[in-house]
Scaffold this motif. Structure first.
Motif, PDB file in Angstrom:
ATOM      1  N   THR A  84       2.229  -0.469   2.558  1.00  0.00           N
ATOM      2  CA  THR A  84       2.541  -0.919   1.208  1.00  0.00           C
ATOM      3  C   THR A  84       3.404  -2.175   1.231  1.00  0.00           C
ATOM      4  O   THR A  84       3.489  -2.899   0.240  1.00  0.00           O
ATOM      5  CB  THR A  84       3.283   0.176   0.428  1.00  0.00           C
ATOM      6  OG1 THR A  84       4.415   0.600   1.199  1.00  0.00           O
ATOM      7  CG2 THR A  84       2.374   1.374   0.169  1.00  0.00           C
ATOM      8  N   PRO A 109      -3.337  -2.916   0.552  1.00  0.00           N
ATOM      9  CA  PRO A 109      -2.107  -2.184   0.226  1.00  0.00           C
ATOM     10  C   PRO A 109      -2.420  -1.117  -0.825  1.00  0.00           C
ATOM     11  O   PRO A 109      -3.274  -1.314  -1.684  1.00  0.00           O
ATOM     12  CB  PRO A 109      -1.191  -3.269  -0.352  1.00  0.00           C
ATOM     13  CG  PRO A 109      -1.728  -4.553   0.192  1.00  0.00           C
ATOM     14  CD  PRO A 109      -3.212  -4.361   0.282  1.00  0.00           C
ATOM     15  N   TYR A 110      -1.739   0.013  -0.731  1.00  0.00           N
ATOM     16  CA  TYR A 110      -2.024   1.105  -1.647  1.00  0.00           C
ATOM     17  C   TYR A 110      -0.822   1.382  -2.545  1.00  0.00           C
ATOM     18  O   TYR A 110       0.210   0.741  -2.443  1.00  0.00           O
ATOM     19  CB  TYR A 110      -2.440   2.366  -0.879  1.00  0.00           C
ATOM     20  CG  TYR A 110      -1.574   2.692   0.322  1.00  0.00           C
ATOM     21  CD1 TYR A 110      -0.530   3.600   0.231  1.00  0.00           C
ATOM     22  CD2 TYR A 110      -1.804   2.078   1.555  1.00  0.00           C
ATOM     23  CE1 TYR A 110       0.260   3.901   1.320  1.00  0.00           C
ATOM     24  CE2 TYR A 110      -1.012   2.368   2.655  1.00  0.00           C
ATOM     25  CZ  TYR A 110       0.023   3.272   2.531  1.00  0.00           C
ATOM     26  OH  TYR A 110       0.809   3.554   3.617  1.00  0.00           O
ATOM     27  N   TYR A 111      -0.957   2.319  -3.434  1.00  0.00           N
ATOM     28  CA  TYR A 111      -0.047   2.722  -4.501  1.00  0.00           C
ATOM     29  C   TYR A 111      -0.385   1.952  -5.765  1.00  0.00           C
ATOM     30  O   TYR A 111      -1.020   2.494  -6.657  1.00  0.00           O
ATOM     31  CB  TYR A 111       1.444   2.558  -4.153  1.00  0.00           C
ATOM     32  CG  TYR A 111       2.324   3.281  -5.160  1.00  0.00           C
ATOM     33  CD1 TYR A 111       2.472   4.662  -5.107  1.00  0.00           C
ATOM     34  CD2 TYR A 111       2.958   2.586  -6.182  1.00  0.00           C
ATOM     35  CE1 TYR A 111       3.240   5.342  -6.053  1.00  0.00           C
ATOM     36  CE2 TYR A 111       3.724   3.243  -7.123  1.00  0.00           C
ATOM     37  CZ  TYR A 111       3.859   4.622  -7.071  1.00  0.00           C
ATOM     38  OH  TYR A 111       4.608   5.288  -8.007  1.00  0.00           O
ATOM     39  N   THR A 143      -7.161   4.105  -0.626  1.00  0.00           N
ATOM     40  CA  THR A 143      -6.366   2.980  -1.132  1.00  0.00           C
ATOM     41  C   THR A 143      -6.532   2.731  -2.620  1.00  0.00           C
ATOM     42  O   THR A 143      -5.767   1.948  -3.199  1.00  0.00           O
ATOM     43  CB  THR A 143      -6.722   1.687  -0.386  1.00  0.00           C
ATOM     44  OG1 THR A 143      -8.086   1.340  -0.679  1.00  0.00           O
ATOM     45  CG2 THR A 143      -6.537   1.844   1.115  1.00  0.00           C
TER      46      THR A 143
END
Length: 311
Positions: A84, A109-111, A143
């Protein structure tokens, strides 16, 4: 090491643990030698099957250190740096380069879900800073963002991008990637879901990143080699064994983590490593462990037959 021409089976190596924050170093060494003896063409440390998202930064560095040390340049080492935090991705990338890794694997990138514009901007800013060749990694189930074809086309034109791993499971999307590859032939295309590897290689992909190869590397190497030489009958035979794995072993328990739990449990039963899970997950209890043992016993004859073909 010609990472831009990487072909074959590249297992996403499990991360053997003695406890939540203690690496099973001896187990990791056994697993690496098990993979190499099975004929794999490379290894991918800190992938999804390696539980990278649940590991501390110190643990990730330990994994990279011991994988590179044990491989000793015998096959290509890929290291996942998805995070992240771009700053932490860069730190891990530099550490991997210092330890002797050959390439990096970068997903989205995740979230917070990125738009395609933001995703391309991310790749354009991140890739030039990375010290090693880069494989882009599409895994939207984890993701929440898919690398759309137009974004993939532009990202694959970036200097230092040498490959693409697709774990979407969408064969229509994968065919579009194959078309992109045919326009340049400058990068490797690898299939993620192992149930689709035989088909993908027959269609022109360079190989697969198969979690099940941690357990039965020769099975997946033989599947790849059969597909590469166009032996459709052998691909069908071996693919059925892979499907049996997916429909039995990987479905032990009703958990989102069942695949990794089953894999680690099976490898523990074979004496390869400990089966502790990274948090927040727990390893299988006695009942589930017995189920995995039963599945292994039932699979044994089929796997012996499957791996006794041409190599």
């Amino acid at each position: 090491m010609q990472t831009s021409l990487l072909k074959g089976i590249v297992p996403p190596v499990i991360t053997p643990l003695k406890s939540r924050d203690e690496l099973d170093v001896g187990g990791l060494e056994k697993v690496i030698e098990h993979l190499l003896s099975g004929g794999v063409h490379g290894v991918f440390a800190l992938g999804t099957t390696g539980e990278f998202a649940s590991l501390s930064e110190e643990m990730k560095r330990d994994v990279v250190t011991h994988v590179c040390r044990e491989i000793k340049g015998r096959v290509t080492v890929l290291v996942g740096i998805t995070h992240t935090s771009p700053a932490d991705s860069l730190k891990l990338a530099r550490y991997a380069a210092d330890q002797g890794a050959h390439a990096l694997v970068l997903s989205t990138p995740y979230y917070f879900a990125l738009s395609q514009v933001e995703l391309l901007e991310y790749f354009e800013k991140m890739v030039p800073q990375l010290p090693l060749p880069v494989y882009l990694y599409n895994i939207p189930a984890c993701t929440k963002v898919s690398i759309e074809i137009d974004t993939a086309r532009r990202a694959l034109e970036l200097p230092n991008v040498v490959g693409f791993k697709d774990s979407s499971g969408n064969m229509g999307y994968f065919q579009q990637l194959l078309q992109l590859q045919n326009e340049s032939n400058a990068w490797s295309l690898l299939m993620g879901p192992e149930e689709l590897v035989g088909e993908a290689v027959l269609m022109g992909a360079q190989g697969g990143v198969c979690g099940g190869a941690n357990l039965f590397p020769r099975l997946f190497v033989n599947l790849y080699e059969a597909a590469e030489r166009g032996d459709v009958a052998e691909v069908k035979r071996l693919q059925q064994v892979v499907m049996n794995l997916a429909s039995t072993l990987y479905r032990t328990g009703s958990y989102g983590s069942s695949f990794v739990k089953s894999l680690k449990c099976a490898m523990s039963l074979l004496g390869l490593c400990e089966d502790a899970m990274a948090g927040p997950f727990e390893k299988f209890d006695g009942e589930h462990r017995q189920r995995v043992a039963k599945v292994l016993d039932e699979l044994d004859i089929n796997l012996i037959r499957a791996t006794s073909g041409p190599v």
